[in-house]
Design an enzyme around this catalytic site. Structure first.
Site, PDB file in Angstrom:
ATOM      1  N   SER A  29      66.223  35.116  25.539  1.00 54.42           N
ATOM      2  CA  SER A  29      67.606  35.039  26.159  1.00 54.42           C
ATOM      3  C   SER A  29      68.431  36.561  25.531  1.00 54.42           C
ATOM      4  CB  SER A  29      68.474  33.958  26.079  1.00 54.42           C
ATOM      5  OG  SER A  29      69.521  34.018  27.048  1.00 54.42           O
ATOM      6  N   HIS A  89      80.061  42.089  19.189  1.00 55.42           N
ATOM      7  CA  HIS A  89      80.872  43.026  19.696  1.00 55.42           C
ATOM      8  C   HIS A  89      81.895  43.280  18.582  1.00 55.42           C
ATOM      9  CE1 HIS A  89      79.546  42.655  23.765  1.00 55.42           C
ATOM     10  NE2 HIS A  89      79.574  41.264  23.620  1.00 55.42           N
ATOM     11  N   CYS A 119      66.316  30.478  24.677  1.00 52.76           N
ATOM     12  CA  CYS A 119      65.618  29.102  25.330  1.00 52.76           C
ATOM     13  C   CYS A 119      64.186  28.933  24.855  1.00 52.76           C
ATOM     14  CB  CYS A 119      65.466  29.834  27.057  1.00 52.76           C
ATOM     15  SG  CYS A 119      67.037  29.952  27.952  1.00 52.76           S
TER      16      CYS A 119
END
Length: 122
Positions: free
Chosen positions: A69, A74, A89
Site C-alpha cells: 500500500s 508530511h 494490506c
C-alpha cells in the site's frame, strides 16, 4: 445442496498520527526523509516500489508506494510538526513498527497514534 465458496480475507492495517516538537532540520531534509521511509519499510517488512517527494515551502511531502500500500510523511518545520500514515494490506507486515521507527527518527517529543483495522472478509 449448495456449494459454499470461501474467499480469502483481505488484510488492511493502518497506523497514522501527528508528531510534535520534531527535529526541524530533519523535517526540512528531503533526502533524509526518503531514507527514513526506506528504513521504516524494512523495519515493517514492507516492499518499496517507488518514492516521490515534493518540497512545499519549508516543508516536505514524501510518499512511498509499497507493494502492500503506502507510507507518507508530511512536514511543517516551522511548527516542528509532521503527519505520518502507514497503511499495509500485507499480513506479513507491521505498520506499527514502521510508524514507531519514523517517530523515533523525526525526534518527536510528543505524538498521537491511531490504528485502524481496514480488513474485510468476503
Amino acid at each position: 445442496m449448495g456449494v459454499e465458496l470461501a474467499f480469502p480475507k483481505v488484510v488492511g492495517k493502518q497506523v497514522y498520527g501527528s508528531l510534535y516538537d520534531c527535529d526541524e532540520n530533519v523535517l526540512k531534509d528531503t533526502k533524509r526523509l526518503e531514507q527514513i521511509i526506506k528504513e521504516a519499510a524494512d523495519v515493517g517488512n514492507m516492499n518499496i516500489l517507488d518514492i516521490k517527494s515534493w518540497k512545499i515551502g519549508e516543508g516536505v511531502s514524501v510518499v512511498a508506494i509499497i507493494l502492500e500500500s503506502h507510507i507518507t510523511i508530511h512536514t511543517w518545520p516551522e511548527y516542528k510538526f509532521a503527519t505520518v500514515d502507514v497503511y499495509s494490506c500485507g499480513p506479513h507486515t507491521s505498520p506499527l513498527k514502521a510508524f514507531n521507527y519514523i517517530v523515533e527518527k523525526l525526534g518527536a517529543k510528543k505524538y498521537t497514534i491511531n490504528e485502524a483495522d481496514r480488513s474485510s472478509e468476503f
